[in-house]
Every structure is written in structure tokens, then in C-alpha cells.
Design a protein around this motif. Structure first.
Motif, PDB file in Angstrom:
ATOM      1  N   LEU A   1     -16.181  -0.215   0.097  1.00  0.00           N
ATOM      2  CA  LEU A   1     -14.858   0.388   0.871  1.00  0.00           C
ATOM      3  C   LEU A   1     -15.051   1.221   2.405  1.00  0.00           C
ATOM      4  O   LEU A   1     -16.186   1.551   2.541  1.00  0.00           O
ATOM      5  N   PHE A   2     -13.955   1.338   3.163  1.00  0.00           N
ATOM      6  CA  PHE A   2     -14.386   1.709   4.070  1.00  0.00           C
ATOM      7  C   PHE A   2     -12.967   2.628   4.433  1.00  0.00           C
ATOM      8  O   PHE A   2     -12.416   2.315   4.092  1.00  0.00           O
ATOM      9  N   VAL A   3     -13.040   3.817   5.012  1.00  0.00           N
ATOM     10  CA  VAL A   3     -12.166   5.340   5.816  1.00  0.00           C
ATOM     11  C   VAL A   3     -11.994   3.808   7.093  1.00  0.00           C
ATOM     12  O   VAL A   3     -12.386   3.799   8.087  1.00  0.00           O
ATOM     13  N   VAL A   4     -10.564   3.059   7.205  1.00  0.00           N
ATOM     14  CA  VAL A   4     -10.013   3.193   8.644  1.00  0.00           C
ATOM     15  C   VAL A   4      -9.377   3.943   9.017  1.00  0.00           C
ATOM     16  O   VAL A   4      -7.967   4.368   7.743  1.00  0.00           O
ATOM     17  N   GLU A   5      -9.214   4.110  10.552  1.00  0.00           N
ATOM     18  CA  GLU A   5      -7.484   5.045  11.144  1.00  0.00           C
ATOM     19  C   GLU A   5      -7.068   3.987  11.238  1.00  0.00           C
ATOM     20  O   GLU A   5      -7.266   3.257  11.353  1.00  0.00           O
ATOM     21  N   THR A   6      -5.219   5.203  10.747  1.00  0.00           N
ATOM     22  CA  THR A   6      -4.320   3.870  10.855  1.00  0.00           C
ATOM     23  C   THR A   6      -4.126   3.227  12.285  1.00  0.00           C
ATOM     24  O   THR A   6      -3.268   2.104  12.859  1.00  0.00           O
ATOM     25  N   GLY A   7      -4.475   3.958  13.771  1.00  0.00           N
ATOM     26  CA  GLY A   7      -4.942   4.127  15.229  1.00  0.00           C
ATOM     27  C   GLY A   7      -5.891   3.115  15.247  1.00  0.00           C
ATOM     28  O   GLY A   7      -6.224   2.440  16.640  1.00  0.00           O
ATOM     29  N   ALA A   8      -6.693   2.679  14.087  1.00  0.00           N
ATOM     30  CA  ALA A   8      -7.887   1.353  14.782  1.00  0.00           C
ATOM     31  C   ALA A   8      -7.262   0.186  15.600  1.00  0.00           C
ATOM     32  O   ALA A   8      -6.157  -0.133  15.197  1.00  0.00           O
TER      33      ALA A   8
ATOM     34  N   VAL B   1       0.696  -1.216  -0.616  1.00  0.00           N
ATOM     35  CA  VAL B   1      -0.444  -0.160  -0.020  1.00  0.00           C
ATOM     36  C   VAL B   1       0.550   1.050   0.014  1.00  0.00           C
ATOM     37  O   VAL B   1       1.602   1.784   1.207  1.00  0.00           O
ATOM     38  N   THR B   2       1.027   2.331  -0.849  1.00  0.00           N
ATOM     39  CA  THR B   2       1.520   3.436  -0.840  1.00  0.00           C
ATOM     40  C   THR B   2       1.041   4.041  -0.448  1.00  0.00           C
ATOM     41  O   THR B   2      -0.077   4.891  -0.749  1.00  0.00           O
ATOM     42  N   ASN B   3       2.220   4.865   0.414  1.00  0.00           N
ATOM     43  CA  ASN B   3       2.040   5.467   1.710  1.00  0.00           C
ATOM     44  C   ASN B   3       1.795   4.766   3.146  1.00  0.00           C
ATOM     45  O   ASN B   3       1.038   5.671   4.137  1.00  0.00           O
ATOM     46  N   GLY B   4       1.476   3.507   3.199  1.00  0.00           N
ATOM     47  CA  GLY B   4       0.688   3.027   3.994  1.00  0.00           C
ATOM     48  C   GLY B   4       0.948   3.235   5.893  1.00  0.00           C
ATOM     49  O   GLY B   4       0.270   3.534   6.231  1.00  0.00           O
ATOM     50  N   PRO B   5       2.486   3.188   5.417  1.00  0.00           N
ATOM     51  CA  PRO B   5       3.016   3.680   7.474  1.00  0.00           C
ATOM     52  C   PRO B   5       3.344   4.736   7.236  1.00  0.00           C
ATOM     53  O   PRO B   5       3.400   4.972   8.434  1.00  0.00           O
ATOM     54  N   ILE B   6       2.721   5.549   6.402  1.00  0.00           N
ATOM     55  CA  ILE B   6       2.347   6.888   6.976  1.00  0.00           C
ATOM     56  C   ILE B   6       1.226   7.667   7.256  1.00  0.00           C
ATOM     57  O   ILE B   6       0.605   8.644   7.461  1.00  0.00           O
ATOM     58  N   ALA B   7      -0.210   7.126   6.088  1.00  0.00           N
ATOM     59  CA  ALA B   7      -1.142   6.963   6.426  1.00  0.00           C
ATOM     60  C   ALA B   7      -1.677   7.873   7.697  1.00  0.00           C
ATOM     61  O   ALA B   7      -1.738   6.652   8.796  1.00  0.00           O
ATOM     62  N   ASP B   8      -2.551   8.685   7.642  1.00  0.00           N
ATOM     63  CA  ASP B   8      -3.643   8.964   9.015  1.00  0.00           C
ATOM     64  C   ASP B   8      -4.536   7.890   8.549  1.00  0.00           C
ATOM     65  O   ASP B   8      -4.897   7.317   9.672  1.00  0.00           O
ATOM     66  N   PHE B   9      -5.600   8.088   7.199  1.00  0.00           N
ATOM     67  CA  PHE B   9      -6.317   6.857   7.091  1.00  0.00           C
ATOM     68  C   PHE B   9      -6.444   6.129   6.332  1.00  0.00           C
ATOM     69  O   PHE B   9      -5.308   6.919   4.776  1.00  0.00           O
ATOM     70  N   LEU B  10      -6.904   4.975   5.846  1.00  0.00           N
ATOM     71  CA  LEU B  10      -6.993   4.303   4.897  1.00  0.00           C
ATOM     72  C   LEU B  10      -7.693   3.881   4.473  1.00  0.00           C
ATOM     73  O   LEU B  10      -9.058   3.828   5.691  1.00  0.00           O
ATOM     74  N   VAL B  11      -7.336   3.747   2.779  1.00  0.00           N
ATOM     75  CA  VAL B  11      -9.640   3.088   2.162  1.00  0.00           C
ATOM     76  C   VAL B  11      -9.364   1.789   2.276  1.00  0.00           C
ATOM     77  O   VAL B  11      -8.394   1.591   0.838  1.00  0.00           O
ATOM     78  N   VAL B  12     -10.202   0.827   3.052  1.00  0.00           N
ATOM     79  CA  VAL B  12     -10.072  -0.368   2.762  1.00  0.00           C
ATOM     80  C   VAL B  12     -11.242  -0.771   1.966  1.00  0.00           C
ATOM     81  O   VAL B  12     -12.813  -1.048   2.289  1.00  0.00           O
ATOM     82  N   ALA B  13     -10.613  -1.699   0.747  1.00  0.00           N
ATOM     83  CA  ALA B  13     -12.046  -2.675   0.373  1.00  0.00           C
ATOM     84  C   ALA B  13     -12.125  -3.772   1.286  1.00  0.00           C
ATOM     85  O   ALA B  13     -11.218  -4.658   1.358  1.00  0.00           O
ATOM     86  N   ALA B  14     -13.318  -4.091   1.334  1.00  0.00           N
ATOM     87  CA  ALA B  14     -13.941  -4.970   2.261  1.00  0.00           C
ATOM     88  C   ALA B  14     -15.196  -5.849   1.676  1.00  0.00           C
ATOM     89  O   ALA B  14     -15.389  -5.498   1.172  1.00  0.00           O
ATOM     90  N   LYS B  15     -14.807  -7.400   1.969  1.00  0.00           N
ATOM     91  CA  LYS B  15     -16.217  -8.124   1.614  1.00  0.00           C
ATOM     92  C   LYS B  15     -17.357  -7.926   2.811  1.00  0.00           C
ATOM     93  O   LYS B  15     -17.120  -7.555   3.326  1.00  0.00           O
TER      94      LYS B  15
END
Ligand SMILES: Cc1cc2nc3c(=O)[nH]c(=O)nc-3n(C[C@H](O)[C@H](O)[C@H](O)COP(=O)(O)OP(=O)(O)OC[C@H]3O[C@@H](n4cnc5c(N)ncnc54)[C@H](O)[C@@H]3O)c2cc1C
Length: 223
Positions: free
Chosen positions: A28-35, A2-16
Motif C-alpha cells: 500500500l502507498f499513500v499517493v498525493e492526488t497532485g502527483a 473510488v469513493t471520494n477519489g475526485p475530491i481526495a487530497d491523498f489516496l491509498v493505492v494498492a500496487a504490485k
């Protein structure tokens, strides 16, 4: 990856969200990286080293319903719409990158002399540069054609896929040839052509591999 995954505050996650519905069961879900349950780790890469690429692990990660992005179970369609733009951007940036890298090769070909003349004046190099310059202009025209269709609101799936694979493969070949004309210096980290060589290698992989994009193009002809 995931590009910029390690420094992102939020990720867009595709989930079933409907496991039996295939592509129509993804959201699609917006997930905070501290979750809780979400972990990221940077992975060292060959090129693109100014962009942090990382692994994202989701283990029993729960998010509230308001984290849903777009329509439920329409995530795949949202991704596909975004992918078209990603492919167009990659095609256009690859054309520009290839043109710049070709300049590096030509400049070195003018400067470096062997057997009494600039190496760029040997026919083998002159023709190789002529080939690559022609292909860059052709790839640029295709990328602009795809872009015009997309901006006009027409379906540019085929053209964006064509432009992306062609331009990214070309950028990689241009980088390889431009490195080659540098001889040993091409392999030294102090010359910028090595960076183009490492960075351009991602093009035919990220945003849909060349093989998958050719599948998309081929299937668009009902094959
Ligand atoms: C630096 C970097 C950053 C990235 N950033 C992101 C990001 O931000 N978000 C994201 O979602 N992804 C990202 N990716 C992932 C990238 O999109 C995938 O790596 C790429 O799509 C290939 O998928 P894969 O690695 O699973 O390869 P695989 O699917 O395992 O494929 C391996 C090889 O098999 C070939 N292959 C697979 N299926 C077929 C087939 N049907 N026919 C013929 N050949 C086939 C592929 O073309 C490839 O050559 C990133 C990757 C890298 C390297």
C-alpha cells in the motif's frame, strides 16, 4: 471506482511490488492526488450522489519509498483486515437504513386509502411488512453477533461476510417494497423513498459483491 477519489487530497493505492508473488506481492502507498501521472475523474452514479465516486488513473506515477503504508508486500493482508470493518459498517448501516425505509413504507400504508381503507391494512401488505420487520431484526442480530466477535478479537470473516450480504440485500428489498406501496408517488423524485431505493442498490455491489461474499462464506466450510 473510488469513493471520494475526485475530491481526495491523498489516496491509498494498492500496487504490485512483487508481481510473481500474487496476493503476497502487494503493498500500500499513500499517493498525493497532485502527483505526476495520477489523474481522477468523477463518474455520475445512480445513487449515493452526495459521495463523489471517481475513476483513478495511474500512468508512470512514481512515489518515494517513504510513501509505503504498512509493511512491504503485506498490503493484501492490510486490505483484508480493513474489509472486515467495512463489511461490518455496511451491514450495520444497511440494517438501520432498512428500518428507516420500512417506516416510510408503513407510514404511507397508514395514510393512503384505497377501496375504503388504509392500504397497509390489506393483508398482503400487513404480511409483507411483518416479513420485512422480522428479517430486519434477524439481520440486526447477525450484524451485532459479527461485531461482538470482531471486537473480542476473534476471527469474524465468515460472520461479517454473512451479515454484509444479508443486510445489504435486505435493505434493497425493503426499499423496493416501500417504493411499491407508494404506487406512482414512489417513482417521483419528491418522495424520499426513491432515494433509499437508489442508494440501497449499491449495498450488494460495494465492499465485496453478494456473490463474492457467499464464496467466502461457502469456503469457510471447506467447500
Ligand atoms: C459507487 C461505488 C463506489 C466504490 N468505491 C470503491 C472504493 O472506494 N474503493 C474500492 O476499492 N472499490 C470501490 N468500488 C468498487 C467495488 O468494490 C466493486 O465495483 C465491486 O467489488 C465489484 O467489482 P467489479 O465492479 O470489478 O465487478 P466484477 O468483478 O466485474 O463483477 C461483475 C459481476 O460478476 C460477479 N462475479 C465476479 N466474480 C465472480 C465469481 N467468482 N463468482 C460469481 N460471480 C462473480 C460479481 O459478483 C458481479 O455481480 C466502488 C463501486 C461503486 C459502484
Amino acid at each position: 471506482f473510488v469513493t471520494n477519489g475526485p475530491i481526495a487530497d491523498f489516496l491509498v493505492v494498492a500496487a504490485k511490488t512483487d508481481p510473481d508473488a500474487g496476493a503476497r506481492g502487494i503493498s500500500l502507498f499513500v499517493v498525493e492526488t497532485g502527483a505526476p501521472g495520477l489523474a481522477t475523474r468523477r463518474i455520475d452514479t445512480v445513487g449515493w450522489r452526495t459521495s463523489h465516486t471517481g475513476e483513478v488513473v495511474l500512468d508512470e506515477c512514481r512515489v518515494p519509498a517513504r510513501a509505503l503504508l504498512g509493511d512491504e508486500n503485506r498490503g493484501f493482508a492490510h486490505i483484508m483486515r480493513n474489509l472486515q470493518w467495512e463489511r461490518l459498517v455496511m451491514a450495520l448501516s444497511s440494517v438501520t437504513g432498512a428500518a428507516r425505509t420500512l417506516e416510510l413504507g408503513i407510514a404511507y400504508g397508514r395514510e393512503r386509502k384505497a377501496f375504503g381503507r388504509p392500504i397497509g391494512k390489506f393483508q398482503v401488505w400487513r404480511h409483507r411488512f411483518a416479513d420485512l420487520a422480522s428479517e430486519i431484526d434477524a439481520a440486526r442480530s447477525l450484524a451485532y453477533h459479527a461485531l461482538r466477535k470482531a471486537i473480542a478479537g476473534e476471527d469474524a470473516t465468515r460472520e461479517a461476510a454473512m451479515a454484509k450480504w444479508l443486510a445489504t440485500e435486505l435493505a434493497w428489498r425493503v426499499a423496493d417494497e416501500s417504493l411499491q406501496i407508494h404506487g406512482g408517488y414512489g417513482y417521483m423524485m419528491e418522495f424520499p423513498v426513491q432515494r433509499a431505493w437508489r442508494d440501497s442498490r449499491l449495498g450488494p455491489i460495494g465492499g465485496g459483491t453478494t456473490e463474492i461474499l457467499k464464496e467466502i462464506v461457502g469456503r469457510s466450510y471447506d467447500l
